[in-house]
Scaffold this motif. Sequence first.
Motif: not given
Length: 344
Positions: A89-93, A97-100, A120-121
């Motif tokens: 879920r940290a990866h999904l978030l 919120v911080y797209p590459e 989901r989160i």
Amino acid sequence: HDEGTPPGEIVVLAPFVSDALRFSLQTGLAEANITLTTHRPSRALESEPAARSLLTLACLAHPHWGIRPAPADVTLALALAIQPLDPVRAHLLTRIVYPERRGTIELGRFGELATEMQQRITFALGEAFDHLRDWLYAYRSAPEITPLDQFFARFFGEVLSQPGYGFHDDRDAARVANQLVESARNFRWAMENAESDSRSAVDLGREYVRLVQSGALGALYVPGWRVAEDAVFLAPAYTFLMRNRPVALQFWLDIGAGGWWERLYQPLTHPHVLSHHWPAHEPWSDFAEYTTRQETLHRLLLGLIRRTRQRIYLGISDYSESGFEQHGPLLMLINRLLAEGRNE
């Protein structure tokens, strides 16, 4: 534990303490409600997950540094900072919120996520994330720049150590955070006292982060050498020996490893050839290496045995962590002593 031995009277020793060893032992002891503390003085601060998390969040709080953390580092920071947030879920978030692809150092809000992704989160974790983000952005909007060590101390005390966040009730993370604060403070004091250095707090903070991320060691952390709290102590054998503290029980792990006998090879120094006791024109030979290793192992074992009040338990593994078979000198010595005991 069943015999009533206090955790503070138990030490677990190995030639080297890897992350895998610490994690497996910490997880197993936690299931029995036993606390574990470690001390690895030669380990770089950047190698500690708690320190990496704090450094990543510091970069997000100081966009004027121009250091944009990688999305993987932000994922790790969020997973450690928010207690129930798992890596998936940290990866999904982080991906939202911080797209590459975003070039700026900005964090989006949880409310900007689609409803399905919010579910989901979970809204509870989203609330914890928004609180952490709001604190960072309130700090960013402050008119004056706070020294980095003070930022670490405030962020730890006001957010990360609170219930619901990852550093709450985590002694090891608190120790690393305190070490990072002291290291950053000593670095700032050293630079501020330099007569030829007129850099601002912004420059000092950026330079310190780059220094730590390069793998350099932080300042000497004196509390790490003090008597530990009531917890099982895990450390390299020489680190425990330098503490000069007797305990009731010792566990020697991986006695077949050659690390009990081998010395650390330094790229620029040699502890014996460069000492005052070594003859200036005497070459260092294989025989001198072997003799020194034997003497060092003898002194190490004697020192450990003299610091044990009751028993020593030996842990034997036929294979190393890398999967190679191992029959080191310490294992051979113990087998010889056991054979001589049976013959008597």
